[in-house]
Design a protein around this motif. Structure first.
Motif, PDB file in Angstrom:
ATOM      1  N   GLN A   1       0.815  -1.225   0.000  1.00  0.00           N
ATOM      2  CA  GLN A   1       0.000   0.000   0.000  1.00  0.00           C
ATOM      3  C   GLN A   1       0.843   1.266   0.000  1.00  0.00           C
ATOM      4  O   GLN A   1       0.343   2.340  -0.340  1.00  0.00           O
ATOM      5  CB  GLN A   1      -0.932   0.021   1.220  1.00  0.00           C
ATOM      6  CG  GLN A   1      -2.040  -1.018   1.154  1.00  0.00           C
ATOM      7  CD  GLN A   1      -2.936  -0.912   2.358  1.00  0.00           C
ATOM      8  OE1 GLN A   1      -2.649  -1.462   3.410  1.00  0.00           O
ATOM      9  NE2 GLN A   1      -4.032  -0.178   2.225  1.00  0.00           N
TER      10      GLN A   1
ATOM     11  N   CYS B   1     -10.887   0.191   3.315  1.00  0.00           N
ATOM     12  CA  CYS B   1      -9.462   0.052   3.054  1.00  0.00           C
ATOM     13  C   CYS B   1      -8.888   1.425   2.727  1.00  0.00           C
ATOM     14  O   CYS B   1      -9.506   2.193   1.992  1.00  0.00           O
ATOM     15  CB  CYS B   1      -9.257  -0.896   1.871  1.00  0.00           C
ATOM     16  SG  CYS B   1      -7.537  -1.108   1.426  1.00  0.00           S
TER      17      CYS B   1
ATOM     18  N   HIS C   1      -7.276  -9.339   6.004  1.00  0.00           N
ATOM     19  CA  HIS C   1      -7.304  -8.229   5.046  1.00  0.00           C
ATOM     20  C   HIS C   1      -5.876  -7.832   4.648  1.00  0.00           C
ATOM     21  O   HIS C   1      -5.587  -7.646   3.465  1.00  0.00           O
ATOM     22  CB  HIS C   1      -8.054  -7.062   5.695  1.00  0.00           C
ATOM     23  CG  HIS C   1      -8.175  -5.821   4.856  1.00  0.00           C
ATOM     24  ND1 HIS C   1      -9.386  -5.342   4.400  1.00  0.00           N
ATOM     25  CD2 HIS C   1      -7.228  -4.953   4.399  1.00  0.00           C
ATOM     26  CE1 HIS C   1      -9.165  -4.232   3.693  1.00  0.00           C
ATOM     27  NE2 HIS C   1      -7.864  -3.969   3.683  1.00  0.00           N
TER      28      HIS C   1
ATOM     29  N   HIS D   1      -3.588  -8.230   1.071  1.00  0.00           N
ATOM     30  CA  HIS D   1      -2.822  -7.175   0.385  1.00  0.00           C
ATOM     31  C   HIS D   1      -1.471  -7.717  -0.090  1.00  0.00           C
ATOM     32  O   HIS D   1      -1.012  -7.379  -1.183  1.00  0.00           O
ATOM     33  CB  HIS D   1      -2.555  -5.993   1.323  1.00  0.00           C
ATOM     34  CG  HIS D   1      -3.641  -4.952   1.330  1.00  0.00           C
ATOM     35  ND1 HIS D   1      -4.057  -4.295   0.201  1.00  0.00           N
ATOM     36  CD2 HIS D   1      -4.374  -4.439   2.350  1.00  0.00           C
ATOM     37  CE1 HIS D   1      -5.020  -3.426   0.530  1.00  0.00           C
ATOM     38  NE2 HIS D   1      -5.228  -3.490   1.815  1.00  0.00           N
TER      39      HIS D   1
END
Ligand code: NI
Length: 171
Positions: free
Chosen positions: A51, A94, A136, A140
């Motif tokens: 991210q 998110c 979660h 990713h």
């Protein structure tokens, strides 16, 4: 420490499978610190290295992120779910998919194994929100977003809206 830029869907880095960390160096520890600071600042309850544009299997989590006095940071390198049980549905959002939430079905309890910031093996049992966030964030690392776990109709609708939004912002 530094606050890092959080990549947004449809950035292609978010779809890539992240590489395992082979050695826990000071640079990896700095990455963990920067990711934690970025997560608290956002604020969010979890963040995975892809991210912020790094292809590394590193996650940070704090389910009490928004309550400063109760904070409890979990960081894990090369996390792996070694056991899972039950089923539950939570409304998820998110930091890379702003302004959208949706119900996602996941395991109710997970046991996760990985390395801590000193390279020592750690095993953490996640229940409730911690179980959801572990799943979660590990998603990713595998290039999977929560919108990929929705039914096809809802998923297509959200993807279309997000792409349109991305186009508008890039003008
Ligand atoms: Ni996320």
């Amino acid at each position: 420490m530094a606050i890092l830029n959080i990549l947004k869907y449809p950035d292609p880095i978010l779809k890539r499978k992240a590489d395992p960390v082979t050695q826990i160096t000071d640079e990896v520890r700095r990455l963990i610190d920067d990711m934690a600071e970025t997560m608290y600042e956002a604020p969010g309850v979890g963040l995975a290295a892809p991210q912020i544009g790094r292809s590394a299997r590193v996650i940070v989590i704090d389910v009490n992120s928004k309550e400063e006095g109760k904070r409890e940071l979990v960081c894990m390198v090369n996390p792996e779910i070694i056991e899972q049980r039950g089923e539950t549905v939570w409304e998820e959002g998110c930091l890379s998919v702003p302004d959208y939430t949706a119900d996602v079905r996941r395991a109710e309890r997970v046991v996760v194994k990985g390395l801590d910031r000193n390279g020592k093996e750690e095993v953490i049992v996640g229940e409730g929100l911690l179980s959801i966030v572990f799943q979660h964030e590990i998603d990713h690392l595998n290039g999977v977003l929560f919108i990929d776990r929705l039914g096809p109709i809802k998923r297509d609708l959200i993807r279309r809206k997000l792409r349109k939004q991305a186009r508008v912002e890039s003008i």
